[in-house]
Scaffold this motif. Structure first.
Motif, short mmCIF file in Angstrom:
data_model
loop_
_atom_site.label_atom_id
_atom_site.label_comp_id
_atom_site.label_asym_id
_atom_site.label_seq_id
_atom_site.Cartn_x
_atom_site.Cartn_y
_atom_site.Cartn_z
N LYS A 187 0.84 -1.20 0.00
CA LYS A 187 0.00 0.00 0.00
C LYS A 187 0.87 1.26 0.00
CE LYS A 187 -3.82 -2.34 2.38
NZ LYS A 187 -4.61 -2.44 3.63
N GLY A 188 1.99 1.20 0.73
CA GLY A 188 2.90 2.34 0.78
C GLY A 188 3.55 2.59 -0.56
N CYS A 189 3.92 1.53 -1.27
CA CYS A 189 4.53 1.67 -2.59
C CYS A 189 3.57 2.35 -3.56
CB CYS A 189 4.95 0.31 -3.14
SG CYS A 189 6.43 -0.39 -2.38
N LYS A 190 2.31 1.91 -3.55
CA LYS A 190 1.32 2.49 -4.46
C LYS A 190 1.04 3.95 -4.13
CE LYS A 190 -1.45 -1.11 -3.81
NZ LYS A 190 -2.63 -2.01 -3.88
N LEU A 191 0.94 4.25 -2.85
CA LEU A 191 0.69 5.63 -2.44
C LEU A 191 1.87 6.52 -2.79
CD1 LEU A 191 -1.11 7.71 -1.08
CD2 LEU A 191 -0.18 6.99 1.14
N GLN A 192 3.06 6.00 -2.59
CA GLN A 192 4.28 6.76 -2.89
C GLN A 192 4.39 7.07 -4.38
OE1 GLN A 192 7.76 5.10 -1.09
NE2 GLN A 192 9.13 6.04 -2.57
N GLY A 193 4.06 6.08 -5.22
CA GLY A 193 4.11 6.29 -6.66
C GLY A 193 3.04 7.26 -7.13
N GLY A 194 1.88 7.22 -6.47
CA GLY A 194 0.79 8.11 -6.87
C GLY A 194 0.99 9.53 -6.41
N ASN A 195 1.49 9.70 -5.18
CA ASN A 195 1.67 11.05 -4.65
C ASN A 195 2.70 10.99 -3.53
OD1 ASN A 195 1.39 13.56 -3.27
ND2 ASN A 195 -0.64 13.81 -4.19
N ALA A 196 3.93 11.35 -3.85
CA ALA A 196 5.03 11.27 -2.89
C ALA A 196 4.79 12.17 -1.67
CB ALA A 196 6.34 11.65 -3.56
N LEU A 197 4.20 13.36 -1.90
CA LEU A 197 3.94 14.30 -0.81
C LEU A 197 2.90 13.74 0.15
CD1 LEU A 197 4.38 17.05 0.50
CD2 LEU A 197 2.63 17.99 -1.05
N ALA A 198 1.84 13.18 -0.41
CA ALA A 198 0.78 12.61 0.43
C ALA A 198 1.29 11.43 1.24
CB ALA A 198 -0.40 12.17 -0.43
N SER A 199 2.15 10.61 0.63
CA SER A 199 2.70 9.45 1.34
C SER A 199 3.60 9.89 2.50
CB SER A 199 3.48 8.55 0.38
OG SER A 199 4.64 9.21 -0.11
N ALA A 200 4.35 10.97 2.27
CA ALA A 200 5.22 11.49 3.34
C ALA A 200 4.39 12.04 4.50
CB ALA A 200 6.13 12.57 2.78
N GLN A 201 3.30 12.73 4.16
CA GLN A 201 2.42 13.28 5.19
C GLN A 201 1.68 12.18 5.95
OE1 GLN A 201 0.00 15.97 2.88
NE2 GLN A 201 1.46 17.68 3.10
N ALA A 202 1.51 11.03 5.29
CA ALA A 202 0.84 9.89 5.93
C ALA A 202 1.80 9.09 6.82
CB ALA A 202 0.24 8.98 4.87
N GLY A 203 3.05 9.52 6.87
CA GLY A 203 4.03 8.87 7.73
C GLY A 203 4.70 7.65 7.11
N ILE A 204 4.60 7.51 5.78
CA ILE A 204 5.20 6.36 5.10
C ILE A 204 6.70 6.60 4.91
CG2 ILE A 204 5.30 5.11 2.91
CD1 ILE A 204 2.26 5.53 2.71
N ASN A 205 7.49 5.62 5.25
CA ASN A 205 8.94 5.70 5.09
C ASN A 205 9.29 5.39 3.64
OD1 ASN A 205 11.75 5.40 5.11
ND2 ASN A 205 11.76 4.54 7.17
N ALA A 206 9.45 6.43 2.84
CA ALA A 206 9.66 6.27 1.40
C ALA A 206 10.95 5.50 1.09
CB ALA A 206 9.69 7.64 0.72
N LYS A 207 12.01 5.81 1.81
CA LYS A 207 13.29 5.15 1.54
C LYS A 207 13.21 3.65 1.81
CE LYS A 207 16.37 9.11 2.33
NZ LYS A 207 15.32 10.13 2.29
N TRP A 208 12.59 3.28 2.91
CA TRP A 208 12.44 1.87 3.24
C TRP A 208 11.59 1.15 2.19
CZ3 TRP A 208 14.22 -2.20 5.43
CH2 TRP A 208 13.41 -3.29 5.73
N ASN A 209 10.52 1.80 1.74
CA ASN A 209 9.64 1.21 0.73
C ASN A 209 10.40 0.92 -0.55
OD1 ASN A 209 7.27 0.97 2.10
ND2 ASN A 209 6.38 2.86 1.36
N VAL A 210 11.24 1.86 -0.99
CA VAL A 210 12.00 1.69 -2.22
C VAL A 210 12.98 0.52 -2.08
CG1 VAL A 210 13.75 2.74 -3.72
CG2 VAL A 210 11.78 4.08 -2.97
N ILE A 211 13.65 0.43 -0.94
CA ILE A 211 14.60 -0.66 -0.72
C ILE A 211 13.88 -2.01 -0.75
CG2 ILE A 211 16.16 -1.70 0.97
CD1 ILE A 211 16.91 1.16 1.84
N VAL A 212 12.74 -2.10 -0.07
CA VAL A 212 11.97 -3.34 -0.06
C VAL A 212 11.48 -3.68 -1.46
CG1 VAL A 212 9.87 -4.47 0.77
CG2 VAL A 212 11.26 -3.13 2.35
N ALA A 213 11.06 -2.66 -2.21
CA ALA A 213 10.59 -2.87 -3.58
C ALA A 213 11.68 -3.50 -4.44
CB ALA A 213 10.14 -1.54 -4.19
N PHE A 214 12.91 -3.00 -4.33
CA PHE A 214 14.01 -3.56 -5.11
C PHE A 214 14.37 -4.96 -4.63
CE2 PHE A 214 14.59 0.67 -6.79
CZ PHE A 214 15.08 0.43 -8.07
#
Length: 319
Positions: A187-214
């Protein structure tokens, strides 16, 4: 008036969702007619299944990267290095288990490096992975040294790959689907791809999500590398083949936007992998040359990307 607009939007949404499936059915039907039924014969279906597996495995994992806006162009190099490393260890130790373990660890190690680079560098990741892909291919040549081929035939006594292929794809698809649709990671990956700002405001750790995705893409590449070793029983510098281009085409044909977001879905990997595999196979049966196949693939890719860009009204390049 508002109800009419909403109804039209729902119809449009359904058309978008079913378009990849309709495209797959059309490809099957067209080549069944053009080849006089050869493309859907029992023998050819088995061939298609074995060809489909490689693209499907890598595509399933790559959906995670694409969903959060990270376009990875180094799949071929990663697969090649993983297979070569595993084969080298296997021939030196004579251990089948060691060969498989090293193949998986190398793939995950490369995926971790790519994930860290994607998470912490400010450069567009697709540029970084293009360079990394070329670097990995060069490293593969260095590892091979004077050898052009590494044979592991003595350690492998498998003739029928169909059952193994299907087991790998089904199991990985189920695991990837559950994680992608029912956990915070997906869910974090999809939210981050759709809207990086919204995902950051939702408290999603963008860096961790990218690492897990790879890392998830690394699992898919590792499985594909294992299949390569088991199927061919040899490894060369070209073991990765054109898998990178096939993945890109598969994900686009499967109906997934290159920018990721909420429309990202694991099923796009299977639908797209099936479509591109049947397309390649059908053109080959029709005696179309490899050069012409690449031209046809390129034209289809451009058309689909254009239609996708018009549909989603968004930027194609990852943010």
């Amino acid at each position: 008036m508002e109800g009419t607009v909403r109804k039209k939007a729902m119809i449009k949404e359904k058309m978008i969702n079913f378009a990849p499936i309709i495209g797959l059915i059309l490809v099957i039907a067209v080549f069944a007619i053009l080849t006089g039924g050869k493309s859907i014969s029992k023998v050819n279906l088995k061939i298609i299944t074995n060809q489909f597996v490689m693209t499907a495995l890598v595509s399933i994992g790559m959906v995670y990267c694409f969903s959060c806006g990270a376009l990875d162009m180094s799949a071929s190099g990663s697969l090649c290095i993983s297979a070569i490393s595993g084969a080298l260890v296997g021939t030196k130790t004579g251990s089948f288990a060691a060969m498989i373990i090293v193949t998986v660890l190398v793939s995950l190690g490369i995926a971790l490096i790519k994930g860290v680079l994607a998470a912490y560098l400010t450069l567009p990741i697709f540029i970084v992975t293009i360079i990394l892909g070329a670097l990995l291919s060069a490293i593969g040549l260095v590892l091979l040294g004077n050898e052009t081929t590494i044979s592991v035939r003595k350690m492998i006594n498998i003739n029928n790959m169909t059952a193994i292929n299907l087991t790998f794809v089904i199991c990985f698809y189920i695991v990837a689907l559950v994680i992608f649709n029912y956990t915070r990671i997906g869910k974090g990956c999809k939210l981050q791809g759709g809207n990086a700002l919204a995902s950051a405001q939702a408290g999603i750790n963008a860096k961790w999500n990218v690492i897990v995705a790879f890392l998830m893409s690394g699992v898919g590449i590792a499985l594909a590398a294992i299949i390569t070793i088991l199927k061919t029983k040899t490894v060369t510098a070209s073991s990765g083949g054109s898998i990178g281009n096939d993945i890109l085409l598969a994900i686009v044909l499967g109906g997934m936007p290159l920018t990721g977001g909420s429309r990202s879905k694991i099923s796009a990997a299977l639908i797209g992998a099936a479509t591109i595999t049947i397309l390649n196979n059908g053109l080959s049966i029709c005696n179309v040359s490899n050069d012409m196949i690449q031209i046809v693939r390129g034209i289809i890719f451009i058309v689909v990307v254009f239609i996708t860009s018009m549909t989603y009204r968004t930027k194609l390049l990852p943010r």
